[in-house]
Design a protein around this motif. Structure first.
Motif: not given
Length: 268
Positions: A152-153, A157-159, A188-195
């Protein structure tokens, strides 16, 4: 660099050596000089002057005057520069032709090698820059699918780093499916990759930590495999185009995808 040095450098660029350039410029400025005067004006030993004026005469840049003692005068600077430019152009034309011939020869050799040899089906790529360049190129060339299992990390990072790049691939209609291990802070993870998650061509599913393998597959045509999921940055990647190996990896991915959990099925 003073004006005289600049003039000497210009003539050197046009094909004369430093001493020849100094002698020619001295004669241009003096009009006519004997060997002794040329030597004094250029600070070049007299024994060298004879050789230099002989060479310049052969090039048409200096004429010998029938005087006692013998004197020399320069071809007018306009004509002299034109002669040097013409010679330089001839050299450039020949160099260009030789370069074209050399390139043509190697292209023919490459064509023969292409006929005789198939592309390798297993390639090891080491180093961060070469590995990044390879995976970027594969993303750009993807036409249908990108399927990956990754920690996941690493995905986060890639996203973050290549969000615009992901969007370009997705907008092109390429379907991205990712399997990652459940992050400690899922929300928090899904918020970062939400787009990405909002895009219709993107899907992600979770498995319990840690991911058992790390790979990314493009169009079921090639796959990049990392040797380690815990030290992926420093380990080389194995890139495979062998159909049998890719088929097995694709079946493994589909099996893991079937059992992986959708984001909506995890409460946190």
């Amino acid at each position: 660099m003073n004006e005289q040095d600049s003039q000497v450098q210009t003539l050197v660029t046009l094909g004369l050596n430093c001493r020849q350039a100094k002698v020619y410029l001295h004669l241009v400025n003096s009009g006519m000089s004997a060997v002794k005067a040329i030597s004094q004006g250029t600070r070049i030993a007299q024994q060298h002057i004879y050789k230099i004026v002989s060479t310049l005469s052969e090039q048409g840049l200096v004429q010998k005057c029938l005087t006692v003692p013998a004197t020399f005068k320069a071809t007018p600077i306009e004509i002299g520069l034109s002669m040097l430019m013409e010679q330089k152009n001839k050299e450039y034309t020949k160099m260009k032709a030789d370069t074209t011939n050399l390139l043509s020869t190697f292209k023919k050799q490459d064509m023969k090698a292409t006929v005789k040899q198939e592309d390798p089906q297993f390639i090891m790529i080491s180093g961060i820059k070469p590995r990044f360049s390879k995976i970027t190129s594969s993303f750009e060339n993807a036409r249908k699918t990108v399927e990956s299992m990754i920690p996941w990390y690493d995905f986060q990072a890639g996203a973050n780093y290549a969000a615009d790049h992901y969007k370009i691939v997705l907008d092109r209609g390429v379907h991205l499916r990712y399997i990652v291990d459940v992050p400690p802070e899922k929300n928090q993870f899904e918020k970062i990759i939400e787009p990405l998650m909002q895009h219709p061509c993107f899907e992600i599913r979770y498995i319990p930590p840690l991911v058992p393998a790390l790979f990314v597959m493009f169009d079921e045509q090639e796959v990049g495999i990392s040797k380690s999921s815990t030290n992926a940055i420093e380990t080389p990647d194995l890139w495979v185009t062998n159909p049998s190996v890719i088929s097995m990896i694709h079946e493994y991915f589909e099996m893991m995808w079937t059992t992986a959990i959708k984001p909506s099925q995890i409460n946190q």
